[in-house]
Write a protein that holds these residues in place. Structure first.
Motif, PDB file in Angstrom:
ATOM      1  N   ILE A  20       4.098   8.293  -3.115  1.00 16.91           N
ATOM      2  CA  ILE A  20       3.515   8.601  -1.816  1.00 16.91           C
ATOM      3  C   ILE A  20       2.313   7.690  -1.601  1.00 16.91           C
ATOM      4  N   GLY A  21       1.838   7.637  -0.365  1.00 23.41           N
ATOM      5  CA  GLY A  21       0.640   6.872  -0.037  1.00 23.41           C
ATOM      6  C   GLY A  21      -0.103   7.578   1.084  1.00 23.41           C
ATOM      7  N   SER A  22      -1.115   6.940   1.610  1.00 24.15           N
ATOM      8  CA  SER A  22      -1.910   7.522   2.682  1.00 24.15           C
ATOM      9  C   SER A  22      -1.113   7.533   3.995  1.00 24.15           C
ATOM     10  N   MET A  23      -1.611   8.273   4.994  1.00 23.86           N
ATOM     11  CA  MET A  23      -0.957   8.310   6.294  1.00 23.86           C
ATOM     12  C   MET A  23      -0.960   6.932   6.946  1.00 23.86           C
ATOM     13  N   ARG A  24      -2.046   6.185   6.783  1.00 21.78           N
ATOM     14  CA  ARG A  24      -2.093   4.839   7.373  1.00 21.78           C
ATOM     15  C   ARG A  24      -1.075   3.922   6.705  1.00 21.78           C
ATOM     16  N   TYR A  25      -0.871   4.112   5.427  1.00 16.68           N
ATOM     17  CA  TYR A  25       0.146   3.337   4.710  1.00 16.68           C
ATOM     18  C   TYR A  25       1.540   3.664   5.251  1.00 16.68           C
ATOM     19  N   ILE A  95      11.054  -5.626  -7.454  1.00 17.07           N
ATOM     20  CA  ILE A  95       9.754  -6.111  -6.982  1.00 17.07           C
ATOM     21  C   ILE A  95       9.303  -7.329  -7.773  1.00 17.07           C
ATOM     22  N   GLY A  96       9.516  -7.331  -9.083  1.00 19.59           N
ATOM     23  CA  GLY A  96       9.097  -8.450  -9.920  1.00 19.59           C
ATOM     24  C   GLY A  96       9.904  -9.703  -9.726  1.00 19.59           C
ATOM     25  N   ASN A  97      11.071  -9.583  -9.080  1.00 14.62           N
ATOM     26  CA  ASN A  97      11.917 -10.746  -8.831  1.00 14.62           C
ATOM     27  C   ASN A  97      11.843 -11.230  -7.388  1.00 14.62           C
ATOM     28  N   ASP A  98      10.968 -10.627  -6.602  1.00 17.56           N
ATOM     29  CA  ASP A  98      10.726 -11.126  -5.249  1.00 17.56           C
ATOM     30  C   ASP A  98       9.733 -12.281  -5.300  1.00 17.56           C
ATOM     31  N   PHE A  99       9.840 -13.194  -4.365  1.00 13.12           N
ATOM     32  CA  PHE A  99       8.878 -14.293  -4.278  1.00 13.12           C
ATOM     33  C   PHE A  99       7.536 -13.813  -3.717  1.00 13.12           C
ATOM     34  N   VAL A 100       7.580 -12.807  -2.840  1.00  9.69           N
ATOM     35  CA  VAL A 100       6.377 -12.301  -2.180  1.00  9.69           C
ATOM     36  C   VAL A 100       6.255 -10.810  -2.417  1.00  9.69           C
ATOM     37  N   CYS A 101       5.071 -10.378  -2.806  1.00  6.52           N
ATOM     38  CA  CYS A 101       4.797  -8.954  -2.982  1.00  6.52           C
ATOM     39  C   CYS A 101       3.676  -8.547  -2.026  1.00  6.52           C
ATOM     40  N   MET A 102       3.936  -7.546  -1.199  1.00  3.23           N
ATOM     41  CA  MET A 102       2.912  -7.002  -0.317  1.00  3.23           C
ATOM     42  C   MET A 102       2.185  -5.883  -1.062  1.00  3.23           C
ATOM     43  N   VAL A 103       0.868  -5.937  -1.071  1.00  5.69           N
ATOM     44  CA  VAL A 103       0.050  -5.002  -1.840  1.00  5.69           C
ATOM     45  C   VAL A 103      -0.869  -4.258  -0.882  1.00  5.69           C
ATOM     46  N   TYR A 104      -0.628  -2.964  -0.694  1.00  6.66           N
ATOM     47  CA  TYR A 104      -1.504  -2.124   0.129  1.00  6.66           C
ATOM     48  C   TYR A 104      -2.527  -1.491  -0.810  1.00  6.66           C
ATOM     49  N   ASN A 105      -3.712  -2.084  -0.837  1.00  4.93           N
ATOM     50  CA  ASN A 105      -4.719  -1.715  -1.840  1.00  4.93           C
ATOM     51  C   ASN A 105      -5.718  -0.713  -1.265  1.00  4.93           C
ATOM     52  N   ASN A 106      -5.496   0.549  -1.560  1.00  7.17           N
ATOM     53  CA  ASN A 106      -6.370   1.629  -1.093  1.00  7.17           C
ATOM     54  C   ASN A 106      -7.220   2.172  -2.241  1.00  7.17           C
ATOM     55  N   SER A 107      -7.463   1.322  -3.245  1.00  8.09           N
ATOM     56  CA  SER A 107      -8.158   1.775  -4.455  1.00  8.09           C
ATOM     57  C   SER A 107      -9.668   1.651  -4.360  1.00  8.09           C
ATOM     58  N   GLY A 108     -10.159   0.796  -3.464  1.00  9.02           N
ATOM     59  CA  GLY A 108     -11.593   0.500  -3.430  1.00  9.02           C
ATOM     60  C   GLY A 108     -12.014  -0.507  -4.488  1.00  9.02           C
ATOM     61  N   GLN A 109     -11.049  -1.030  -5.252  1.00 10.96           N
ATOM     62  CA  GLN A 109     -11.306  -2.024  -6.285  1.00 10.96           C
ATOM     63  C   GLN A 109     -10.524  -3.302  -5.970  1.00 10.96           C
ATOM     64  N   ARG A 110     -10.941  -4.402  -6.570  1.00 17.58           N
ATOM     65  CA  ARG A 110     -10.239  -5.662  -6.355  1.00 17.58           C
ATOM     66  C   ARG A 110      -8.926  -5.673  -7.127  1.00 17.58           C
ATOM     67  N   ILE A 126      -2.182  -9.267   0.467  1.00 16.99           N
ATOM     68  CA  ILE A 126      -3.026  -8.118   0.123  1.00 16.99           C
ATOM     69  C   ILE A 126      -3.615  -7.494   1.383  1.00 16.99           C
ATOM     70  N   ILE A 127      -3.470  -6.183   1.493  1.00 18.20           N
ATOM     71  CA  ILE A 127      -3.975  -5.417   2.628  1.00 18.20           C
ATOM     72  C   ILE A 127      -4.990  -4.411   2.113  1.00 18.20           C
ATOM     73  N   VAL A 128      -6.179  -4.445   2.650  1.00 17.67           N
ATOM     74  CA  VAL A 128      -7.216  -3.473   2.298  1.00 17.67           C
ATOM     75  C   VAL A 128      -7.613  -2.721   3.564  1.00 17.67           C
ATOM     76  N   PRO A 129      -7.318  -1.413   3.660  1.00 19.19           N
ATOM     77  CA  PRO A 129      -7.702  -0.655   4.854  1.00 19.19           C
ATOM     78  C   PRO A 129      -9.224  -0.485   4.941  1.00 19.19           C
ATOM     79  N   LEU A 130      -9.756  -0.667   6.138  1.00 15.36           N
ATOM     80  CA  LEU A 130     -11.180  -0.532   6.402  1.00 15.36           C
ATOM     81  C   LEU A 130     -11.417   0.619   7.382  1.00 15.36           C
ATOM     82  N   ASP A 131     -12.650   0.836   7.738  1.00 19.34           N
ATOM     83  CA  ASP A 131     -12.985   1.873   8.721  1.00 19.34           C
ATOM     84  C   ASP A 131     -12.597   1.430  10.127  1.00 19.34           C
ATOM     85  N   GLN A 132     -12.628   2.375  11.052  1.00 21.98           N
ATOM     86  CA  GLN A 132     -12.406   2.102  12.475  1.00 21.98           C
ATOM     87  C   GLN A 132     -11.024   1.497  12.751  1.00 21.98           C
TER      88      GLN A 132
END
Length: 213
Positions: A20-25, A95-110, A126-132
């Motif tokens: 599962i992930g966040s609603m925005r995800y 996923i490991g055999n794809d050329f491109v991996c999309m990363v929705y990073n909601n961890s607050g860490q790099r 890499i996608i990092v959700p922000l405020d607003q």
């Protein structure tokens, strides 16, 4: 594509285990394409990217298509976890055999490229959700792709409303660049760079013809 929750940025197994992930995800995923049922889809007409519900890859997937292209997204959160597979190797198989991996990073860490290990991951979007209702988007890529993709390293701020479209197009461009690099690095002289699946099929037919002759 993977979702990263709090405290998971450096933990490959924990990232892959997310179901599962966040609603925005979830809203972001819904904008990528249409949901298809892997048990009912006509595989003679729809490219499913190796996904098979009978093999434990999940029941659903996201598909995007236009007049000339079909794209299936390998999404870790749509694939089930298996008790006998704590490292989620079934998910990594795709996923490991794809050329491109999309990363929705909601961890607050790099997130560091290479945390998810795979032979063919050339690029991470890499996608990092922000405020607003905004998001920071950029790519990390292998150094050999810098001449083709280096200009995408600069982060962009994108609204939730436009995120899915922007990331999908960015992933498609990165995938094409990765295919071109891979084809030039691994094929013999005279074959030419990758341009499309159709051209690759034509080249394969011609090589088979020459071999038979």
């Amino acid at each position: 594509m993977v979702y990263i929750g709090p405290g998971q940025a450096s933990n490959e197994a924990a990232i892959l285990q997310n179901c599962i992930g966040s609603m925005r995800y979830i809203e972001f995923m819904d904008g990528l394409g249409e949901v298809i049922d892997l048990r009912e889809v006509d595989k003679s007409k729809v490219f499913v990217g190796g996904l098979d519900a009978n093999e434990g890859h999940g029941d659903y997937a996201y598909l995007w298509q236009d007049d000339v292209m079909q794209v299936i997204f390998h999404i870790a959160t749509l694939m089930p976890n298996h008790e006998k597979d704590p490292q989620c190797n079934k998910k990594k198989l795709h996923i490991g055999n794809d050329f491109v991996c999309m990363v929705y990073n909601n961890s607050g860490q790099r997130y560091e490229m290479g945390t998810l290990k795979g032979q063919f991951i050339y690029v991470c979007v890499i996608i990092v959700p922000l405020d607003q209702g905004s998001n920071k988007v950029w790519i990390e890529c292998r150094k050999e792709l810098d001449p083709l993709l280096g200009h995408f390293r600069e982060p962009k701020i994108v609204s939730d409303r436009n995120l899915s479209t922007m990331v999908r197009q960015l992933a498609l461009h990165c995938n094409l660049a990765s295919h071109i690099h891979h084809s030039m690095a691994n094929k013999g002289a005279g074959t030419g760079p990758y341009a499309s699946n159709w051209l690759e099929r034509l080249r394969a037919i011609r090589r088979l013809k020459q071999k038979l002759i």
